[in-house]
Scaffold this active site. Structure first.
Site, PDB file in Angstrom:
ATOM      1  N   LYS A  98      38.286  28.996 -22.216  1.00  0.00           N
ATOM      2  CA  LYS A  98      39.505  28.032 -22.541  1.00  0.00           C
ATOM      3  C   LYS A  98      40.773  29.170 -23.421  1.00  0.00           C
ATOM      4  O   LYS A  98      39.926  29.759 -24.468  1.00  0.00           O
ATOM      5  CB  LYS A  98      38.639  26.974 -23.473  1.00  0.00           C
ATOM      6  CG  LYS A  98      39.779  25.693 -23.573  1.00  0.00           C
ATOM      7  CD  LYS A  98      38.961  24.895 -24.405  1.00  0.00           C
ATOM      8  CE  LYS A  98      39.382  25.124 -25.762  1.00  0.00           C
ATOM      9  NZ  LYS A  98      39.382  23.823 -26.585  1.00  0.00           N
ATOM     10  N   LYS A 118      30.101  24.435 -34.468  1.00  0.00           N
ATOM     11  CA  LYS A 118      30.637  24.860 -35.729  1.00  0.00           C
ATOM     12  C   LYS A 118      30.367  25.367 -36.942  1.00  0.00           C
ATOM     13  O   LYS A 118      30.717  26.592 -37.455  1.00  0.00           O
ATOM     14  CB  LYS A 118      31.875  23.834 -36.275  1.00  0.00           C
ATOM     15  CG  LYS A 118      32.683  23.309 -35.143  1.00  0.00           C
ATOM     16  CD  LYS A 118      33.835  22.541 -35.696  1.00  0.00           C
ATOM     17  CE  LYS A 118      34.770  21.976 -34.643  1.00  0.00           C
ATOM     18  NZ  LYS A 118      35.993  21.200 -34.876  1.00  0.00           N
ATOM     19  N   LYS A 121      42.820  29.353 -30.384  1.00  0.00           N
ATOM     20  CA  LYS A 121      43.290  30.077 -31.536  1.00  0.00           C
ATOM     21  C   LYS A 121      42.233  31.058 -31.853  1.00  0.00           C
ATOM     22  O   LYS A 121      42.736  32.128 -32.289  1.00  0.00           O
ATOM     23  CB  LYS A 121      43.828  29.022 -32.506  1.00  0.00           C
ATOM     24  CG  LYS A 121      42.526  28.295 -33.067  1.00  0.00           C
ATOM     25  CD  LYS A 121      43.249  27.534 -34.297  1.00  0.00           C
ATOM     26  CE  LYS A 121      42.083  26.568 -34.569  1.00  0.00           C
ATOM     27  NZ  LYS A 121      42.230  25.311 -33.845  1.00  0.00           N
TER      28      LYS A 121
HETATM   29  P1  ADP Z   1      41.421  25.293 -30.315  1.00  0.00           P
HETATM   30  O1  ADP Z   1      40.612  25.125 -29.174  1.00  0.00           O
HETATM   31  O2  ADP Z   1      42.462  26.506 -30.105  1.00  0.00           O
HETATM   32  O3  ADP Z   1      40.806  25.552 -31.688  1.00  0.00           O
HETATM   33  P2  ADP Z   1      42.157  22.738 -31.301  1.00  0.00           P
HETATM   34  O4  ADP Z   1      40.443  22.453 -31.017  1.00  0.00           O
HETATM   35  O5  ADP Z   1      42.752  22.586 -32.548  1.00  0.00           O
HETATM   36  O6  ADP Z   1      42.498  24.154 -30.570  1.00  0.00           O
HETATM   37  O7  ADP Z   1      42.768  21.724 -30.227  1.00  0.00           O
HETATM   38  C1  ADP Z   1      43.669  20.682 -30.485  1.00  0.00           C
HETATM   39  C2  ADP Z   1      44.197  19.887 -29.429  1.00  0.00           C
HETATM   40  O8  ADP Z   1      44.382  20.681 -28.325  1.00  0.00           O
HETATM   41  C3  ADP Z   1      42.762  19.025 -28.926  1.00  0.00           C
HETATM   42  O9  ADP Z   1      43.059  17.953 -28.076  1.00  0.00           O
HETATM   43  C4  ADP Z   1      42.386  19.869 -27.608  1.00  0.00           C
HETATM   44  O10 ADP Z   1      41.522  19.163 -26.527  1.00  0.00           O
HETATM   45  C5  ADP Z   1      43.487  20.551 -27.260  1.00  0.00           C
HETATM   46  N1  ADP Z   1      43.271  22.037 -26.529  1.00  0.00           N
HETATM   47  C6  ADP Z   1      42.997  22.847 -27.216  1.00  0.00           C
HETATM   48  N2  ADP Z   1      42.901  24.049 -26.388  1.00  0.00           N
HETATM   49  C7  ADP Z   1      43.013  23.931 -25.231  1.00  0.00           C
HETATM   50  C8  ADP Z   1      43.017  24.059 -23.851  1.00  0.00           C
HETATM   51  N3  ADP Z   1      42.796  25.605 -23.549  1.00  0.00           N
HETATM   52  N4  ADP Z   1      43.439  23.543 -22.762  1.00  0.00           N
HETATM   53  C9  ADP Z   1      43.763  22.375 -23.063  1.00  0.00           C
HETATM   54  N5  ADP Z   1      43.708  21.597 -24.092  1.00  0.00           N
HETATM   55  C10 ADP Z   1      43.316  22.350 -24.911  1.00  0.00           C
HETATM   56 NA    NA Z   2      38.870  23.059 -30.152  1.00  0.00          NA
END
Ligand code: ADP
Ligand code: NA
Length: 330
Positions: A197, A114, A200
């Site tokens: 993956k 990060k 956002k």
């Molecule tokens: P991002 O990866 O978009 O930044 P976050 O880190 O805010 O999303 O993730 C919030 C929740 O959603 C976490 O529990 C994370 O494990 C889950 N998550 C995020 N992206 C995915 C994905 N592509 N597939 C499955 N779970 C996800």
């Molecule tokens: Na994440």
């Protein structure tokens, strides 16, 4: 309480949840409120580890709560609250900071990832210590299990280490939590790059399905998902990541097993699968968006849900903090 306790948090930073957040996390939260004593929070204190616009943060926090409710969290069946409404998080966070070795904190790989994104000079001390705040988040509620993605496993290990350290030095105080990597948790991939993956921070917005976007826009993204030059609809993450991703999304949204879908689409092309999936998604997301708007439009209800949630959370958190302070001579 005889049901095991779980705790999980989601950041309010994204605005709209995306399909990965929903299928990979929020959906499990909804299921777990039936079998567990579940505590769910929107982690706004974690959001400020990187710069936030105040008005946007406030809106996004409410938006996250509205989406969680729209997804099926029931404030009578779980404890749903905003992290900053429960001051014990910051208080126990400080205690945990004082228990963590500097080298130990430096080994957290998420900080490296990060802070690299932020630029090392701009990264805050808050970002550096955010795993320690996460430790406090979990220990405050004496959680038995923490539903997390694989990327958070190291933080659960830190939580266990610090809980054991505290208990060893000051006497049994904290429940040692176990990671709860939900088996049926779907990992959702980017529609344009199905080896990455869905996130956002996706490089191309075409690969990201935001739940609050116009359903038409999302349907179009699903229909133009990258697949492969073959024609057979078969689940094979290595050879056919695009098709496999679509099958995973389809299966999880409808509760149909993947082999059943493979059978249903035997002899049919990718076009049929994509068109049907787009339709399935639109049918699911339309009422989800409506419910989200309803919650957002009713400030009073939302405020009262959050006030009750904070009260329920504080009842547990205050007891843990009092015990902690007492044990430490504070
Ligand atoms: P991002 O990866 O978009 O930044 P976050 O880190 O805010 O999303 O993730 C919030 C929740 O959603 C976490 O529990 C994370 O494990 C889950 N998550 C995020 N992206 C995915 C994905 N592509 N597939 C499955 N779970 C996800
Ligand atoms: Na994440």
């Amino acid at each position: 309480f005889d049901r095991p306790r779980v705790l999980s948090g989601i950041q309010p930073t994204a605005g709209s949840f995306h399909l990965g957040n929903y299928l990979g996390a929020v959906r499990q939260w909804v299921a777990l409120q039936e079998s567990h004593d579940a505590f769910y929070m929107v982690v706004d204190l974690h959001a400020i580890t990187v710069p936030q616009d105040p008005a946007e943060l406030r809106d996004n926090t409410r938006l996250a709560v509205a989406q969680l409710l729209a997804a099926g969290l029931d404030p009578d069946r779980c404890t749903l609250f905003v992290q900053s409404h429960v001051p014990e998080h910051a208080q126990l966070g400080w205690v945990m900071n004082c228990l963590t070795g500097f080298g130990e904190a430096s080994r957290m790989t998420q900080f490296k990832d990060k802070s690299a994104k932020q630029g090392a000079d701009r990264a805050t001390v808050g970002l550096f210590t955010y795993p320690i705040l996460q430790v406090a988040d979990i220990l405050l509620y004496q959680a038995n299990a923490v539903p997390v993605g694989e990327d958070q496993r190291q933080h659960i290990e830190l939580t266990r280490d610090l809980a054991e350290r505290f208990n060893g030095r000051f006497g049994e105080t904290f429940t040692i939590p176990a990671p709860y990597i939900v088996k049926e948790t779907a990992k959702i991939y980017d529609l344009q790059d199905p080896t990455a993956k869905m996130s956002k921070s996706a490089p191309s917005p075409k690969g990201l399905v935001n739940l609050l976007d116009e359903p038409k826009v999302s349907a179009k993204k699903i229909k133009s998902a990258v697949t492969d030059t073959d024609t057979v609809i078969r689940f094979d993450e290595k050879e056919k990541p695009g098709v496999s991703n679509l099958l995973t999304i389809y299966a999880t949204l409808t509760g149909t097993a993947v082999p059943e879908l493979e059978h249903r689409y035997e002899g049919k092309g990718y076009g049929a699968l994509k068109t049907d999936l787009a339709e399935v998604f639109v049918e699911w997301v339309t009422p989800f968006r409506e419910r989200t708007q309803e919650y957002l439009g009713d400030q009073e209800t939302l405020d009262s849900i959050l006030a009750k949630g904070a009260e329920k959370a504080r009842a547990v958190a205050a007891e843990t903090l009092a015990k902690t302070y007492e044990r430490m001579g504070l």
